[in-house]
Design a protein around this motif. Sequence first.
Motif, PDB file in Angstrom:
ATOM      1  N   ARG A 123       0.865  -1.642  -0.034  1.00 56.67           N
ATOM      2  CA  ARG A 123       0.010  -0.378  -0.064  1.00 56.67           C
ATOM      3  C   ARG A 123       0.428   1.131  -0.166  1.00 56.67           C
ATOM      4  NH1 ARG A 123      -4.418  -0.028   4.451  1.00 56.67           N
ATOM      5  NH2 ARG A 123      -5.597   1.605   2.890  1.00 56.67           N
ATOM      6  N   ARG A 124       1.694   1.094   0.808  1.00 54.93           N
ATOM      7  CA  ARG A 124       3.015   2.085   0.623  1.00 54.93           C
ATOM      8  C   ARG A 124       3.888   2.639  -0.639  1.00 54.93           C
ATOM      9  NH1 ARG A 124       4.218   0.280   6.029  1.00 54.93           N
ATOM     10  NH2 ARG A 124       6.139  -0.368   5.130  1.00 54.93           N
ATOM     11  N   PHE A 125       3.910   1.422  -1.518  1.00 55.33           N
ATOM     12  CA  PHE A 125       4.432   1.857  -2.504  1.00 55.33           C
ATOM     13  C   PHE A 125       3.398   1.901  -3.103  1.00 55.33           C
ATOM     14  CE2 PHE A 125       5.102  -0.806  -6.663  1.00 55.33           C
ATOM     15  CZ  PHE A 125       5.985   0.680  -7.043  1.00 55.33           C
ATOM     16  N   ILE A 126       2.110   2.204  -3.490  1.00 61.67           N
ATOM     17  CA  ILE A 126       1.093   2.123  -4.400  1.00 61.67           C
ATOM     18  C   ILE A 126       0.605   3.786  -4.118  1.00 61.67           C
ATOM     19  CG2 ILE A 126      -1.588   1.929  -4.981  1.00 61.67           C
ATOM     20  CD1 ILE A 126       0.184  -0.303  -5.918  1.00 61.67           C
ATOM     21  N   ALA A 127       1.364   3.817  -3.203  1.00 61.57           N
ATOM     22  CA  ALA A 127       0.632   5.749  -3.644  1.00 61.57           C
ATOM     23  C   ALA A 127       2.372   6.322  -3.632  1.00 61.57           C
ATOM     24  CB  ALA A 127       1.125   5.914  -1.331  1.00 61.57           C
ATOM     25  N   THR A 128       3.429   5.514  -4.189  1.00 58.75           N
ATOM     26  CA  THR A 128       4.083   6.324  -5.007  1.00 58.75           C
ATOM     27  C   THR A 128       3.452   6.701  -6.189  1.00 58.75           C
ATOM     28  OG1 THR A 128       5.313   4.446  -5.717  1.00 58.75           O
ATOM     29  CG2 THR A 128       5.386   5.618  -3.365  1.00 58.75           C
ATOM     30  N   PRO A 129       4.813   7.636  -6.946  1.00 61.57           N
ATOM     31  CA  PRO A 129       4.345   7.703  -8.292  1.00 61.57           C
ATOM     32  C   PRO A 129       4.563   6.502  -9.199  1.00 61.57           C
ATOM     33  CG  PRO A 129       5.145   9.761  -7.996  1.00 61.57           C
ATOM     34  CD  PRO A 129       4.937   8.717  -6.583  1.00 61.57           C
ATOM     35  N   ALA A 130       5.467   5.542  -8.966  1.00 63.54           N
ATOM     36  CA  ALA A 130       6.088   4.736  -9.772  1.00 63.54           C
ATOM     37  C   ALA A 130       4.746   3.617  -9.504  1.00 63.54           C
ATOM     38  CB  ALA A 130       6.934   3.977  -8.968  1.00 63.54           C
ATOM     39  N   GLY A 131       4.130   3.661  -7.581  1.00 64.05           N
ATOM     40  CA  GLY A 131       3.748   2.515  -7.565  1.00 64.05           C
ATOM     41  C   GLY A 131       2.057   2.431  -7.777  1.00 64.05           C
TER      42      GLY A 131
END
Length: 175
Positions: A123-131
């Motif tokens: 979920r933290r990764f999905i919150a990033t632009p790449a995510g």
Amino acid sequence: MRSRSLASLVALLAFAMPVHAIPPPPPPPDPAVMAEASGLAKELVAPYDGDLRSRTRSAVGREALGWLAVAHPDIQEQPILQAFVGAIYSRVDAVWPEEQTNIYVPLVNQFRLMSATDLAAVRRFIATPAGQRFAEVLVDSYFGLADRAASDVIYRRLFPELPELLDAAQKPAAE
């Protein structure tokens, strides 16, 4: 003597092995995992909610027309068919907010196989632009599960209403 020992062995095995072994129920899911899995499913699907709803309208409309072809093969008039599909689309839109949680269930069930820590990291990764870009690719390739879940949930909900919706679609044509 030999047949007696064979009979004893068979009797022993019969009592030692249950005929219908029923596995124990699975343990209840970890609430932390379920919370993270639900959050991830919503975060992945929410940006595409409009597209999913549109595809679901079409899928449920096709399923309802399939029901109509079997249940009432004599109904072929385009105005009735169009009114019927229009009513289906309206009902999909009306029940969509109530059924969204049920639509996420298959995704949540897939994600609950992960740990709460791993799900939080995703979920933290999905919150990033790449995510977000990754999520878009994932959703485009994996959305079949969400599409099937949405159309199944909504169609089951609307199935009992189909005769009523058909009657309503036929009234303007009869008048």
